[in-house]
Design an enzyme around this catalytic site. Structure first.
Site, PDB file in Angstrom:
ATOM      1  N   GLU A 130     -45.063 -52.993 -52.307  1.00 41.64           N
ATOM      2  CA  GLU A 130     -44.312 -52.017 -53.079  1.00 41.64           C
ATOM      3  C   GLU A 130     -43.883 -50.949 -52.065  1.00 41.64           C
ATOM      4  O   GLU A 130     -44.735 -50.411 -51.358  1.00 41.64           O
ATOM      5  CB  GLU A 130     -45.224 -51.406 -54.146  1.00 41.64           C
ATOM      6  CG  GLU A 130     -44.454 -50.641 -55.170  1.00 41.64           C
ATOM      7  CD  GLU A 130     -45.348 -50.080 -56.276  1.00 41.64           C
ATOM      8  OE1 GLU A 130     -46.502 -50.519 -56.418  1.00 41.64           O
ATOM      9  OE2 GLU A 130     -44.852 -49.178 -56.971  1.00 41.64           O
TER      10      GLU A 130
ATOM     11  N   ARG B 151     -59.915 -58.552 -50.685  1.00 39.41           N
ATOM     12  CA  ARG B 151     -59.161 -57.615 -49.853  1.00 39.41           C
ATOM     13  C   ARG B 151     -60.025 -57.157 -48.692  1.00 39.41           C
ATOM     14  O   ARG B 151     -61.251 -57.282 -48.733  1.00 39.41           O
ATOM     15  CB  ARG B 151     -58.658 -56.443 -50.681  1.00 39.41           C
ATOM     16  CG  ARG B 151     -59.734 -55.487 -51.162  1.00 39.41           C
ATOM     17  CD  ARG B 151     -59.216 -54.542 -52.236  1.00 39.41           C
ATOM     18  NE  ARG B 151     -58.201 -53.628 -51.753  1.00 39.41           N
ATOM     19  CZ  ARG B 151     -56.939 -53.603 -52.196  1.00 39.41           C
ATOM     20  NH1 ARG B 151     -56.542 -54.441 -53.115  1.00 39.41           N
ATOM     21  NH2 ARG B 151     -56.082 -52.735 -51.738  1.00 39.41           N
TER      22      ARG B 151
ATOM     23  N   LYS C 270     -53.983 -46.158 -50.466  1.00 40.04           N
ATOM     24  CA  LYS C 270     -52.755 -45.379 -50.281  1.00 40.04           C
ATOM     25  C   LYS C 270     -52.973 -43.929 -50.673  1.00 40.04           C
ATOM     26  O   LYS C 270     -52.514 -43.019 -49.999  1.00 40.04           O
ATOM     27  CB  LYS C 270     -51.635 -45.964 -51.136  1.00 40.04           C
ATOM     28  CG  LYS C 270     -50.781 -46.971 -50.405  1.00 40.04           C
ATOM     29  CD  LYS C 270     -49.664 -47.483 -51.301  1.00 40.04           C
ATOM     30  CE  LYS C 270     -49.209 -48.854 -50.816  1.00 40.04           C
ATOM     31  NZ  LYS C 270     -48.402 -49.565 -51.795  1.00 40.04           N
TER      32      LYS C 270
HETATM   33  P1  ATP Z   1     -51.028 -50.028 -54.521  1.00 39.38           P
HETATM   34  O1  ATP Z   1     -52.316 -49.398 -54.872  1.00 39.38           O
HETATM   35  O2  ATP Z   1     -49.908 -49.046 -54.389  1.00 39.38           O
HETATM   36  O3  ATP Z   1     -50.683 -51.257 -55.287  1.00 39.38           O
HETATM   37  P2  ATP Z   1     -51.500 -51.842 -52.353  1.00 39.38           P
HETATM   38  O4  ATP Z   1     -52.329 -51.507 -51.169  1.00 39.38           O
HETATM   39  O5  ATP Z   1     -51.904 -52.918 -53.265  1.00 39.38           O
HETATM   40  O6  ATP Z   1     -51.303 -50.467 -53.062  1.00 39.38           O
HETATM   41  P3  ATP Z   1     -48.957 -53.154 -52.097  1.00 39.38           P
HETATM   42  O7  ATP Z   1     -47.717 -52.652 -51.489  1.00 39.38           O
HETATM   43  O8  ATP Z   1     -48.930 -53.527 -53.516  1.00 39.38           O
HETATM   44  O9  ATP Z   1     -50.037 -52.069 -51.813  1.00 39.38           O
HETATM   45  O10 ATP Z   1     -49.541 -54.339 -51.237  1.00 39.38           O
HETATM   46  C1  ATP Z   1     -48.791 -55.411 -50.750  1.00 39.38           C
HETATM   47  C2  ATP Z   1     -49.687 -56.601 -50.529  1.00 39.38           C
HETATM   48  O11 ATP Z   1     -50.710 -56.276 -49.608  1.00 39.38           O
HETATM   49  C3  ATP Z   1     -50.347 -57.020 -51.805  1.00 39.38           C
HETATM   50  O12 ATP Z   1     -50.114 -58.408 -51.975  1.00 39.38           O
HETATM   51  C4  ATP Z   1     -51.796 -56.733 -51.609  1.00 39.38           C
HETATM   52  O13 ATP Z   1     -52.577 -57.730 -52.181  1.00 39.38           O
HETATM   53  C5  ATP Z   1     -51.953 -56.725 -50.095  1.00 39.38           C
HETATM   54  N1  ATP Z   1     -53.012 -55.798 -49.716  1.00 39.38           N
HETATM   55  C6  ATP Z   1     -53.055 -54.466 -49.934  1.00 39.38           C
HETATM   56  N2  ATP Z   1     -54.216 -53.933 -49.496  1.00 39.38           N
HETATM   57  C7  ATP Z   1     -54.919 -54.959 -48.958  1.00 39.38           C
HETATM   58  C8  ATP Z   1     -56.203 -55.068 -48.333  1.00 39.38           C
HETATM   59  N3  ATP Z   1     -57.009 -54.017 -48.175  1.00 39.38           N
HETATM   60  N4  ATP Z   1     -56.594 -56.286 -47.902  1.00 39.38           N
HETATM   61  C9  ATP Z   1     -55.797 -57.356 -48.049  1.00 39.38           C
HETATM   62  N5  ATP Z   1     -54.598 -57.327 -48.627  1.00 39.38           N
HETATM   63  C10 ATP Z   1     -54.151 -56.155 -49.084  1.00 39.38           C
END
Ligand code: ATP
Ligand code: MG
Length: 598
Positions: free
Chosen positions: A60, A305, A315
């Site tokens: 996002e 994750r 974030k």
């Molecule tokens: P939000 O809380 O805004 O959703 P987010 O960290 O999930 O934050 P996104 O932009 O939705 O951010 O993440 C993009 C991709 O990165 C998603 O598919 C998510 O699963 C992956 N991702 C985010 N944080 C992690 C993490 N700590 N470990 C592995 N993958 C991650």
């Protein structure tokens, strides 16, 4: 030091196992690809998909990428690379409020930096979910037509109460049994802006008694008058993420949709949406008789994750660190953002090695920060030329050396790579040495310079300490020595005199006095904010130390982003932002050894 080494979890490949099985069974072999995302009719016009698998990385664009995202990027792009597939970079920009071009640009830059791309089979696979709004709307109409969605006018509070709890079934909305015609009309009115924000939502009609709360008639569209960065003011209704995401995957013919564990409970709804949209409409009202989507449909798989010790990867917390000025910006070298890590001197190869090493698993766990640092050390050790730097300088004067004489010494650029040759380091009467390499009253086992002791000046001569000077505060300022002329490194007989210590030095007359930033961990606790602590209370007050170091003259020519090993100290990078020509500034990437092991 304890003998407890951080354990490196075995690289689990359960997702590879799934892909191997799917490829063996031809699960996705019948898919067609018309060259761009689209519905079943569109895709049917294309040839069989040349991509064996399709994965996606769907950020996002509401923030900067961090080390957790690197795990997901390496996983998704890595699978596509290894299985002759393609990984789409998809901006999941269905939420109008928080998204900005600045984030889009930075995400593109960082995915490329990590070494991945989305050009494959002659096409770019960079997509924006907001380009699918028309289809999402059409698909919602199809659900209404099939009696599978309804417009609900309960208030948000009422909806929360009637949703039930984990132990108690929910209650049907009083609006649940409206006619298809009425639902269609209201949904159209929602779109036309005839109703106030929040006054109604479109909900899937599934089962208010489902043990999975996500299946209790989840909302799929809401009214929100908000300007969207891509679609402007075209829409005043926006799809909910849990509905939009499976649709995006299906339009892009994603085969394996890999997400983090918190979406596991959403998988039944993911499948529900896709399977319903793949059913041919029975009583199509003004629509054609074709199903909107075709089998095989994308499948969602979840992995744990990344949780990394000594950093925060949320974030919200990262924004707080930046906005409250605990760091200098999104690319502060102490931040776990990829922009920060890059500036710190972390490398794409190191991140890819890290991703391979930690593997992919279904179980949530914490990864030790040292594992990441070790990967960076391994890559930098191989990749970086050696240089000499005195970080905490005191003078060493060779009293029996000729005034104004400069002599060439030869230092290898890389001990394991003789092909990289040697460079000249000038030796003169006055040198800078490291304060900690001289001890007036040495502890046991100290082999460096002591009163009356001998030590080798690395790549130069053996010297013997004759005296030293202190300032008013009692701090040593200058050490006096005499050199032994027949002991120059690389000359016959140089080893006739054996010494235990070997210290580095820089000619004072030639040295480049540079700003060096000694970065350390941003948090002093492994799990910042655990227990009742505010995570900000766990900030390491000594996470950066600015010093003026004396560097060997060749470092004046370092290019921004060039990395080096400063012998005996660690890996350093010329800062990509603050370095100017002939005046590079250096950041410490990582020390040679882990200083945090207790
Ligand atoms: P939000 O809380 O805004 O959703 P987010 O960290 O999930 O934050 P996104 O932009 O939705 O951010 O993440 C993009 C991709 O990165 C998603 O598919 C998510 O699963 C992956 N991702 C985010 N944080 C992690 C993490 N700590 N470990 C592995 N993958 C991650
Ligand atoms: Mg997310």
């Amino acid at each position: 030091m304890s003998s407890e080494k951080p354990t490196i979890p075995a690289a689990s490949n359960f997702i590879r196992g799934i892909i191997d099985r799917d490829l063996a069974q031809g699960t996705n072999a019948s898919r067609h690809w018309a060259g761009s995302p689209g519905d079943a009719t569109h895709q049917a016009t294309g040839a069989p998909d040349p991509a064996k698998i399709r994965t996606r990385f769907p950020p996002e664009p509401n923030g900067y990428l961090h080390i957790g995202h690197a795990k997901s990027i390496c996983l998704n792009f890595g699978l596509a690379r290894d299985y002759a597939g393609v990984c789409h970079l998809r901006f999941d920009d269905t939420n109008p409020e928080k998204e900005e071009q600045e984030y889009v640009d930075s995400i593109i830059e960082m995915v490329k930096w990590l070494g991945f791309g989305w050009d494959a089979f002659g096409k770019s696979h960079l997509y924006y979910a907001s380009n699918y709004f028309d289809f999402m709307y059409r698909a919602a109409e199809a659900l209404i037509n099939a009696g599978l969605a309804f417009v609900d006018q309960q208030s948000a509070d009422e909806m929360r109460i009637t949703r039930g709890t984990l132990t108690e079934a929910g209650k049907n909305s009083p609006w649940r049994d409206r006619s298809i015609v009425e639902n269609l009309q209201l949904f159209h009115e929602m779109r036309e802006g005839k109703h106030a924000d929040g006054s109604m939502v479109l909900r899937a009609k599934i089962d208010m008694a489902s043990p999975n709360i996500n299946m209790r008639d989840p909302a799929i569209y809401r009214i929100k008058r908000a300007h969207h960065h891509n679609t402007g003011d075209t829409w005043c209704i926006y799809p909910m993420y849990t509905y939009a995401h499976p649709v995006e995957d299906a339009l892009e013919q994603i085969t394996h949709s890999i997400c983090t564990l918190e979406f596991e409970d959403q998988r039944p709804f993911y499948d529900w949406v896709l399977e319903r949209l793949a059913e041919p409409p029975t009583e199509a009202v003004g629509a054609n008789k074709q199903a909107l989507l075709a089998h095989p449909l994308p499948k969602q798989y979840e992995f744990a994750r990344l949780n990394l010790t000594y950093v925060v990867l949320s974030k919200r917390k990262l924004i707080q660190l930046v906005e409250d000025k605990h760091v200098s910006g999104w690319d502060d070298p102490r931040l776990p953002t990829l922009a920060g890590a890059r500036r710190r001197g972390y490398t794409p190869e190191g991140f890819r090695m890290f991703a391979d090493r930690i593997g992919v698993s279904k179980a949530d766990s914490w990864i030790e920060y040292t594992i990441l640092e070790d990967c960076m050390r391994e890559v930098l050790n191989e990749a970086s030329e050696r240089r000499i730097a005195v970080l905490d300088p005191i003078k060493l004067v060779i009293d029996n050396y000729t005034d104004n004489k400069t002599e060439d010494c030869f230092a290898p650029n890389h001990p394991q790579k003789p092909e990289l040759g040697k460079r000249v380091v000038p030796l003169t009467k006055e040198l800078w040495i490291e304060r900690e390499d001289f001890e007036e009253t040495p502890p046991k086992g100290f082999f460096r310079l002591v009163p009356d002791g001998m030590v080798r000046l690395r790549y130069g001569y053996v010297v013997k300490c004759t005296s030293f000077e202190k300032d008013a505060a009692g701090k040593v300022t200058t050490v006096h020595c005499e050199y032994l002329p027949d002991t120059k490194s690389g000359t016959p007989g140089a080893d006739a005199i054996k010494v235990k210590g070997n210290i580095h030095w820089v000619s004072a007359q030639h040295a480049y006095a540079a700003e060096v930033r000694l970065y350390d961990r941003l948090f002093k606790e492994a799990h910042p904010g655990s227990g009742d602590n505010d995570f900000l209370d766990d900030l390491n007050p000594n996470s950066v130390k600015l010093i003026t170091a004396q560097l060997e003259p060749s470092l004046k020519g370092a290019k921004p982003a060039e990395t080096f090993q400063f012998e005996r100290h660690g890996y350093f990078v010329a800062d990509r932002k603050d370095s100017v020509a002939d005046k590079p500034v250096f950041n410490r990437t990582v020390t040679l050894r882990d200083a945090w092991q207790k």
